[in-house]
Write a protein that holds these residues in place. Sequence first.
Motif, short mmCIF file in Angstrom:
data_model
loop_
_atom_site.label_atom_id
_atom_site.label_comp_id
_atom_site.label_asym_id
_atom_site.label_seq_id
_atom_site.Cartn_x
_atom_site.Cartn_y
_atom_site.Cartn_z
N TRP A 79 -4.79 46.13 13.52
CA TRP A 79 -3.88 45.57 12.52
C TRP A 79 -4.24 46.22 11.18
O TRP A 79 -5.40 46.57 10.95
N ASN A 80 -3.25 46.37 10.30
CA ASN A 80 -3.56 47.04 9.02
C ASN A 80 -4.62 46.27 8.23
O ASN A 80 -5.44 46.88 7.55
N ASP A 81 -4.65 44.94 8.36
CA ASP A 81 -5.62 44.19 7.57
C ASP A 81 -7.03 44.23 8.16
O ASP A 81 -7.96 43.71 7.57
N GLU A 82 -7.17 44.86 9.32
CA GLU A 82 -8.53 45.09 9.83
C GLU A 82 -9.23 46.21 9.06
O GLU A 82 -10.45 46.36 9.15
N VAL A 83 -8.47 47.03 8.36
CA VAL A 83 -9.04 48.16 7.62
C VAL A 83 -8.70 48.02 6.14
O VAL A 83 -7.77 48.66 5.63
N PRO A 84 -9.44 47.17 5.42
CA PRO A 84 -9.15 47.01 4.00
C PRO A 84 -9.60 48.25 3.21
O PRO A 84 -10.46 49.01 3.68
N ALA A 85 -9.02 48.43 2.03
CA ALA A 85 -9.40 49.56 1.17
C ALA A 85 -10.90 49.48 0.86
O ALA A 85 -11.47 48.39 0.74
N GLY A 86 -11.53 50.64 0.78
CA GLY A 86 -12.93 50.70 0.35
C GLY A 86 -13.93 50.40 1.44
O GLY A 86 -15.13 50.35 1.18
N ARG A 87 -13.45 50.23 2.67
CA ARG A 87 -14.37 49.85 3.74
C ARG A 87 -14.27 50.84 4.91
O ARG A 87 -13.19 51.39 5.18
N LEU A 88 -15.37 51.01 5.60
CA LEU A 88 -15.35 51.79 6.85
C LEU A 88 -15.15 50.82 8.00
O LEU A 88 -15.72 49.73 8.02
#
Lengths: 344, 344, 344
Positions: free
Chosen positions: B13-22
């Motif tokens: 899901w897109n919210d599994e990969v938030p900005a600034g995070r690996l």
Amino acid sequence: MRALKNIWYMAAWNDEVPAGRLFFRTLLEKPILFFRDSQGTIKAIGDRCPHRFAPLHLGNLVGDAVQCKYHGLQFGGDGQCTHNPHGNGVIPKAATVPAYPTVERYGAIWIWLGEPALANPNNIPDFPLLDLETFAAGHGYLKAKANYELESDNIMDLSHIEFLHPLFATEAVRRGKIETSQEGNVVWSKRFITNEILPSFLEEAFRLPPGGAADRWLDCRWQAPALIELYSGATPTGRSREEGNLAPSVHFFTPETATTTHYWYAMCCPLSVGPTAHKIAEEQTAAVRGPFETEDLPVVEGQQAMIGELDFMSLGPVLLPGDAGAARARRILEKLIAAEEAQG
Amino acid sequence: MRALKNIWYMAAWNDEVPAGRLFFRTLLEKPILFFRDSQGTIKAIGDRCPHRFAPLHLGNLVGDAVQCKYHGLQFGGDGQCTHNPHGNGVIPKAATVPAYPTVERYGAIWIWLGEPALANPNNIPDFPLLDLETFAAGHGYLKAKANYELESDNIMDLSHIEFLHPLFATEAVRRGKIETSQEGNVVWSKRFITNEILPSFLEEAFRLPPGGAADRWLDCRWQAPALIELYSGATPTGRSREEGNLAPSVHFFTPETATTTHYWYAMCCPLSVGPTAHKIAEEQTAAVRGPFETEDLPVVEGQQAMIGELDFMSLGPVLLPGDAGAARARRILEKLIAAEEAQG
Amino acid sequence: MRALKNIWYMAAWNDEVPAGRLFFRTLLEKPILFFRDSQGTIKAIGDRCPHRFAPLHLGNLVGDAVQCKYHGLQFGGDGQCTHNPHGNGVIPKAATVPAYPTVERYGAIWIWLGEPALANPNNIPDFPLLDLETFAAGHGYLKAKANYELESDNIMDLSHIEFLHPLFATEAVRRGKIETSQEGNVVWSKRFITNEILPSFLEEAFRLPPGGAADRWLDCRWQAPALIELYSGATPTGRSREEGNLAPSVHFFTPETATTTHYWYAMCCPLSVGPTAHKIAEEQTAAVRGPFETEDLPVVEGQQAMIGELDFMSLGPVLLPGDAGAARARRILEKLIAAEEAQG
């Protein structure tokens, strides 16, 4: 597992095997039982009873022998059965376990897992940093879920300090010069850092006056199978090394299996420092456990997880300047193993 | 593992990969690192540093690049090394990791693990249920210790509701008619239930007046590799579908390995319901986690345990009417994989 | 795994399978579901539903049949599908699971995993110690991470008592005489101890007056696959066995896999002791769990860990007098398995 056979491996720190106790450890996939005889001499025998294959380490030390917990057979430090409590008490000829030559030296226990006739205590290398008349040494131990060469690579390549160990990463570390050299089968990986402003805990470790610029060297000396001395020292910038204060260490590795490693380390403090030398060595050895366990270990075990069952070199690692020492060490080790295999 | 290569797989899901995070995930046995560049565009690269094979996910995001924790090499979203802090800073040609085409669409991240030249974002299927202008969708995720086809079989065969999901098993469910049809490589498995007295929580879910008989449909639409839309709706009995209230969902599966699966699901609520649509979608998505986790998952993982390393079809499963859709889906997937293999 | 097929194996104590419940156990690597039909008769069928391979033990008992949790197929104790709730309800011919002959006898459930036509309940051996008209028997169970022959060796060789079980190791135990004999495919390993000063808990167990010297016998009777009766009794020294008080036991083993074993044991008390016989049997059975679990189990599992995947005999175990019985038992079992294999 594929490994050099006819060489001395470190098996334990001497204080891991106290008198009167059985100590069990797997080395190169061999289950080995360590104990001290009544003279305190260290003995190492196969841990598998030849009768029913019960682990001898479940048993007891009885005089100079180990008694199997299951049926009471006793085995001496030479691997021979010394007592059979059953029937007429005759000892079956086959009632033996392997016995491994061992030497206690430099605060460590050394073991020979190869051809017994070739075991020569004179071939245990000199380790001046572990010379108890000159240095105090702390005793540290970690087990890593990674191949032992990944571990020795890690020490031989100190270019990782800047990234993996933020506390130790001064601005000057990056400017450090690395030189690699080889003397026979010994590899040196030397790093020299000049005009460095050290954090106060490192100033203290090197016993330097606070606030001044320092010169620091980190010279790693590798020899087979995976024994690394790290000659580290520092001076106020521009002074000769002879005036330097040393904070050296050793990093010795022995494979448990192809993918797990015993790691012994020691921070060493010159006895010339005075009566606090032992306390300093012990405290520094305790202090480095933190970064070793929380910074190096996850990376090294992560490498192993990524490599899996594959051969490291077969994956074509990219070479950077900092790898020169580790790459030489790997080549020498490979050459030694191949030579041993060629002899059959 | 054997799987279709040249197709878009859901990765997160897109919210599994938030900005600034690996964000790290294994897909089709490949370790993959996801992150967003400074524009927020999603990137997916191999998680194994080409230098010493350390996992890149232990490192940090530095601008638009991932910095390896071990020696500080940086890699951009195209897999190229962008920075080498060592030696003269020249970047070795071999210092690359795989880069996987990705697209962010429908609230999900899609990844192409096959031949890069064939990656065409236009080939990501349409998912009207995830069209953010028409529907609100909750985001659910589960990991299953089972092959992904066992999971898609599970959704395509809703004849299990009566037995596995007692809360949903009305008397009328059994009377439901199942029809299977195929359009190209798309399989429909449609279930229609009439004159059903729904439990109140389902009346509520379908926004029906309490106490009356209902007509309900559950139409599953499968496409490769394992992407299922479940068009579900209900009306008071006898009314036309156009008057119905929808409570549809999607069920997307991607193999982690041959025996483990990533499962993303979403309960969808039409925005026409009004401002509570998002809350409804999220609450329903949270609510189905219970039966998915405590009713479906033990059975599907139990199937995998019984099958072990064997091939499902080689065990000769008995076919029941409810399996028609899943069986067609399996045949299509097998045909697509075989065609890909035939092309080499 | 390699094992004798055409023989009765113990599968459970009868009270492990209460009425109205499903009981799952793996025997010789086969997943098997046990239940009682409405008459209370024990049934054993394959645990894998032939439809989607879901484990039947996740389901429910419905009358005389097991209903699969996933899609509601029902299977009777004969392995036939008795109910298909789907479509027109016709039962597919292939909808069957294996059915295993079972017999409930001696408080135990016996199962036949071999050629069904050869299953003959008359071939279940006599076990006078489990004859409910003569003895009370406690029911004990342990699971061991070891091959079942290591377990039967353990009982057949009681020369380990002196070393492994210090509480039971009187001075006289060592002087005990061991005799081994064979009657057809039955092996006896007999131990006789005379003039023994028993610890008080053993005096009590044998119902002997306190303080006197005793004669004690421990006669183990093995038969295939791994069923051992231990006829144990004691008298004041010099009296005839007929006057002795018995405290016998049984030790039955069935492989779960090649390296794990189900172990059922029972301490038996003659009903002639009076109304407390059942309580005594139960208390003694509970009491031996301690040494079985904390003394025998670590050694037997340690043996297995040392042996790994290798064959026990291939490692060339040293033979001691106490092993004579176990060695004969192993030879008989090997001969029976080889004969079965020769027949195809």
